[in-house]
Design a protein around this motif. Structure first.
Motif, PDB file in Angstrom:
ATOM      1  N   ILE A  61       0.843  -1.199   0.000  1.00  0.00           N
ATOM      2  CA  ILE A  61       0.000   0.000   0.000  1.00  0.00           C
ATOM      3  C   ILE A  61       0.877   1.246   0.000  1.00  0.00           C
ATOM      4  CG2 ILE A  61      -1.710   1.336   1.295  1.00  0.00           C
ATOM      5  CD1 ILE A  61      -2.902  -1.336   2.215  1.00  0.00           C
ATOM      6  N   THR A  62       1.928   1.237   0.809  1.00  0.00           N
ATOM      7  CA  THR A  62       2.861   2.368   0.834  1.00  0.00           C
ATOM      8  C   THR A  62       3.458   2.593  -0.552  1.00  0.00           C
ATOM      9  OG1 THR A  62       3.380   1.949   3.161  1.00  0.00           O
ATOM     10  CG2 THR A  62       4.934   3.314   1.931  1.00  0.00           C
ATOM     11  N   GLU A  63       3.871   1.525  -1.209  1.00  0.00           N
ATOM     12  CA  GLU A  63       4.438   1.644  -2.556  1.00  0.00           C
ATOM     13  C   GLU A  63       3.412   2.188  -3.551  1.00  0.00           C
ATOM     14  OE1 GLU A  63       6.128  -2.198  -3.353  1.00  0.00           O
ATOM     15  OE2 GLU A  63       7.881  -1.797  -2.083  1.00  0.00           O
ATOM     16  N   TYR A  64       2.168   1.740  -3.432  1.00  0.00           N
ATOM     17  CA  TYR A  64       1.097   2.252  -4.293  1.00  0.00           C
ATOM     18  C   TYR A  64       0.927   3.765  -4.102  1.00  0.00           C
ATOM     19  CZ  TYR A  64      -3.726   3.462  -5.460  1.00  0.00           C
ATOM     20  OH  TYR A  64      -4.856   4.103  -5.930  1.00  0.00           O
ATOM     21  N   LEU A  65       0.916   4.224  -2.855  1.00  0.00           N
ATOM     22  CA  LEU A  65       0.739   5.647  -2.576  1.00  0.00           C
ATOM     23  C   LEU A  65       1.947   6.458  -3.046  1.00  0.00           C
ATOM     24  CD1 LEU A  65      -0.931   5.296   0.927  1.00  0.00           C
ATOM     25  CD2 LEU A  65      -2.054   5.729  -1.277  1.00  0.00           C
ATOM     26  N   LEU A  66       3.143   5.912  -2.881  1.00  0.00           N
ATOM     27  CA  LEU A  66       4.341   6.584  -3.387  1.00  0.00           C
ATOM     28  C   LEU A  66       4.292   6.697  -4.913  1.00  0.00           C
ATOM     29  CD1 LEU A  66       7.074   4.989  -1.091  1.00  0.00           C
ATOM     30  CD2 LEU A  66       6.301   7.385  -1.072  1.00  0.00           C
ATOM     31  N   SER A  67       3.722   5.699  -5.582  1.00  0.00           N
ATOM     32  CA  SER A  67       3.628   5.760  -7.049  1.00  0.00           C
ATOM     33  C   SER A  67       2.687   6.878  -7.494  1.00  0.00           C
ATOM     34  CB  SER A  67       3.195   4.410  -7.632  1.00  0.00           C
ATOM     35  OG  SER A  67       1.824   4.162  -7.407  1.00  0.00           O
ATOM     36  N   ILE A  68       1.647   7.139  -6.717  1.00  0.00           N
ATOM     37  CA  ILE A  68       0.747   8.263  -7.026  1.00  0.00           C
ATOM     38  C   ILE A  68       1.521   9.572  -6.917  1.00  0.00           C
ATOM     39  CG2 ILE A  68      -1.272   9.567  -6.240  1.00  0.00           C
ATOM     40  CD1 ILE A  68      -2.496   6.869  -5.362  1.00  0.00           C
ATOM     41  N   LEU A  69       2.267   9.725  -5.834  1.00  0.00           N
ATOM     42  CA  LEU A  69       3.054  10.946  -5.660  1.00  0.00           C
ATOM     43  C   LEU A  69       4.087  11.096  -6.786  1.00  0.00           C
ATOM     44  CD1 LEU A  69       3.640  10.921  -1.796  1.00  0.00           C
ATOM     45  CD2 LEU A  69       2.138  12.448  -3.100  1.00  0.00           C
ATOM     46  N   SER A  70       4.758  10.022  -7.104  1.00  0.00           N
ATOM     47  CA  SER A  70       5.763  10.056  -8.163  1.00  0.00           C
ATOM     48  C   SER A  70       5.149  10.477  -9.498  1.00  0.00           C
ATOM     49  CB  SER A  70       6.423   8.684  -8.283  1.00  0.00           C
ATOM     50  OG  SER A  70       7.446   8.709  -9.245  1.00  0.00           O
TER      51      SER A  70
END
Length: 191
Positions: free
Chosen positions: A158-167
């Motif tokens: 989930i953290t990686e998914y949210l970081l991908s949105i920010l990226s």
């Protein structure tokens, strides 16, 4: 850059704004949570990761949201400072345009008036939330971001998914820092 922007930048740097992330150009205009329901967002959230900021220096950070009126939510932010004290900040989060309820404005006025955007980019209401804030200053902008969880931890996927949105909107996710939420370390928060 005009005189007001130069003065603003000078004040930010003097206040410790060097921790802020300055980027060239204007703020992006990311998609926000579709059909956001502020009532479902109420309650306690634990900070998992954040972009560094001048006004938030501690660990064990939490935010508690309580409905004040149909369009205004009261927020209590708490964090544990390095010297063992717990710092609290009270503010309000307000829906500025009912047509875009995920584009909120947050205001804190405990010591000095702090006002900024508080955009909910993504949330499932029950486990995670991704918050983004950005302020343009002519030739540059300053952005903040927080990954929040209903629990002191959040699964890596989930953290990686949210970081991908920010990226995807150009946020320097390599600058995100993890927040300590260890129960023993954070025990002064609950005394």
């Amino acid at each position: 850059m005009n005189a007001v922007q130069i003065l603003t930048l000078t004040m930010l740097l003097a206040a410790g704004g060097g921790a802020q992330l300055f980027k060239s150009g204007k703020c992006p205009d990311p998609a926000v949570q579709y059909n956001f329901d502020p009532a479902r967002y109420l309650g306690k959230w634990f900070e998992i990761q954040k972009l560094p900021s001048a006004f938030q220096k501690g660990q064990c950070a939490t935010s508690d949201y309580i409905l004040q009126s149909p369009r205004v939510v009261r927020v209590l932010n708490r964090e544990l400072l390095d010297d063992g004290t717990v710092r609290s900040a009270f503010g309000t989060v307000e829906v500025k345009d009912p047509a875009e309820p995920a584009k909120l404005e947050v205001t804190f006025s405990d010591v000095i008036l702090l006002r900024g955007s508080y955009w909910l980019l993504s949330t499932d209401y029950d486990s995670y939330a991704l918050v983004y804030s950005c302020k343009s200053y002519g030739l540059f902008h300053v952005e903040l971001a927080w990954i929040l969880s209903r629990q002191p931890t959040l699964p890596k996927d989930i953290t990686e998914y949210l970081l991908s949105i920010l990226s995807s909107i150009g946020v320097s996710v390599d600058k995100m820092v993890s927040t300590i939420q260890d129960e023993a370390y954070c025990s002064p928060m609950y005394q």
